[in-house]
Design a protein around this motif. Sequence first.
Motif, PDB file in Angstrom:
ATOM      1  N   GLU A 117     -55.588  62.976  62.147  1.00  0.00           N
ATOM      2  CA  GLU A 117     -55.352  62.034  61.063  1.00  0.00           C
ATOM      3  C   GLU A 117     -54.638  60.744  61.487  1.00  0.00           C
ATOM      4  OE1 GLU A 117     -56.786  62.730  58.380  1.00  0.00           O
ATOM      5  OE2 GLU A 117     -57.154  64.874  58.668  1.00  0.00           O
ATOM      6  N   ARG A 118     -54.131  60.671  62.689  1.00  0.00           N
ATOM      7  CA  ARG A 118     -53.341  59.498  63.080  1.00  0.00           C
ATOM      8  C   ARG A 118     -54.216  58.248  63.148  1.00  0.00           C
ATOM      9  NH1 ARG A 118     -53.719  57.737  68.421  1.00  0.00           N
ATOM     10  NH2 ARG A 118     -54.940  59.084  69.799  1.00  0.00           N
ATOM     11  N   PRO A 119     -53.640  57.050  62.893  1.00  0.00           N
ATOM     12  CA  PRO A 119     -54.393  55.796  63.025  1.00  0.00           C
ATOM     13  C   PRO A 119     -54.868  55.624  64.464  1.00  0.00           C
ATOM     14  CG  PRO A 119     -52.343  55.453  61.818  1.00  0.00           C
ATOM     15  CD  PRO A 119     -52.277  56.835  62.390  1.00  0.00           C
ATOM     16  N   LYS A 120     -56.138  55.336  64.616  1.00  0.00           N
ATOM     17  CA  LYS A 120     -56.728  55.185  65.946  1.00  0.00           C
ATOM     18  C   LYS A 120     -56.944  53.701  66.247  1.00  0.00           C
ATOM     19  CE  LYS A 120     -57.346  59.720  66.493  1.00  0.00           C
ATOM     20  NZ  LYS A 120     -57.096  60.240  65.168  1.00  0.00           N
ATOM     21  N   PRO A 121     -56.914  53.310  67.535  1.00  0.00           N
ATOM     22  CA  PRO A 121     -56.726  54.192  68.698  1.00  0.00           C
ATOM     23  C   PRO A 121     -55.279  54.378  69.119  1.00  0.00           C
ATOM     24  CG  PRO A 121     -57.369  52.015  69.430  1.00  0.00           C
ATOM     25  CD  PRO A 121     -57.364  51.954  67.932  1.00  0.00           C
ATOM     26  N   GLY A 122     -54.421  53.414  68.799  1.00  0.00           N
ATOM     27  CA  GLY A 122     -53.069  53.449  69.363  1.00  0.00           C
ATOM     28  C   GLY A 122     -51.998  53.939  68.421  1.00  0.00           C
TER      29      GLY A 122
END
Length: 496
Positions: A200-205
């Motif tokens: 679920e984390r914001p991609k890419p960084g």
Amino acid sequence: MGESVPPRGENRRAIRNVAALVAVFLAGLWGGFGYWAYSSRQDAIAMTESGLLQMTHAVEQYVRNMIKMAEIFQVSAEHWLERNDAVNPCADHGFRALIEEFRQRTGGLIEIRLVTPSGDLFCFPDAPGTPLDNVADREYFQAAMRAPAGRRHVGIPVESRVTGQWRLPVTTRMTRTDHGFAVINASIDLSGMIETFESERPKPGGSISLWRDDGILLARAPHAAGFIGRQLMTPGSAQLEMITRHPDGVFLSRDAPIDGVERYVGHRRIGDLPAVVLVTATREDMLRPWRNQMTMAAVVLVVVSIWGALLCGQLVDALRRLGENTQELERLAAVDALTGLYNRRHLLETGSHELARMRRYGSTMALMLIDVDRFKHINDTWGHPTGDCVLRTLAGVMRTAVRDQDTLGRLGGEEFAAILPETDRAGAAAIAERTLAAVRDAVLATTDNGEPVKVTVSIGVTALDAGNDTFESALARADKALYRAKDNGRNRLEMG
């Protein structure tokens, strides 16, 4: 009489709230699409901050539900130990099965472990009689022993010396130590939590991380094993003050604690726990959509909408399963599996409660013990399946003979009991006679040859005295009356 536990209103409200929040989130994104096409760089920043806030709320719900489930397991295990203070849990198959059921309900993410005052760690159901480790040196054990009984503590993650897995300990100091244990540790597998964060984390960084109020990193995606359990934010620092003093918000961090990358950070406290969820997006990632052509914005919004719908479905399903699991645990704790009537534990609790109510209001109360006559003959003649069928059908017949206000349950084997509030000796005798007649006339099972199986019961009845009577002494009187009924020819009642 044995009935199912009603569904939890709080769970239904939580599901509605999650669906409403996701719906508002998606509506806001699509409503702002036209404005986005003409917006400036600052508008892109504001949109990113809104997204971070929404995601922190979703992650906070996930972590809070995980810890809440761990707390439910802890309370259930401690209640079992308190109810069975004379039983060795290390040797009891029922306790080991209960712990294994907890583990399976979470797919192995949460395991219940017991710790002695000296720090010996016992793991169930594997090797329950042998301590797997001594955790007296662990922070979570020391904090639990210092805390008052019943207070939960989210400990520093540890790499297990037994399995090598990273685990998040949620501990509570037990109220009673009859079994030689002092702390219940609900150990959460961090790999499962990190896997969810990673998806679920914001991609890419971007990243999703979980922190304690004292600046210790508990979990992070992308995983950073070298930083887990370390104090990366100094107490009193501006960044730690920002995320601990406010319930939620977004700010720009120009020097992130782990990688030094400039990030926009969304933060939200997890209920009343001393922990905070951070969801971050790098500044470069945040500005990239703004630099792209406006035609790509529509594609991004479609992806975000699908993601929001999927996330809503996942959260709603998780809340639904949590509610179902809680209901099932409560039902199993009170109902006899074979007959569907209340079990012995519930009968004893109800009896003590009704006796206290009788004393408070000056009312009457009676107790009825019921035993199937010559039940062993049924099992020996037609087999235990027929005997089980007789007990199930008998439970339904007796339900029709007692009143809605009465509590009917199975004490064990072929013995049943009925608690009769607002009932004197004459009223209890009338109910007992009605029960005798109903059972005597009923066909409770049919043999393989089509032969009907009928039984009779013997009943012992006693009325409780509001003075110095106890429910246990009333049980003893009713039991003696029951044996007199047996001795006097069965299929009858005797008063005690």
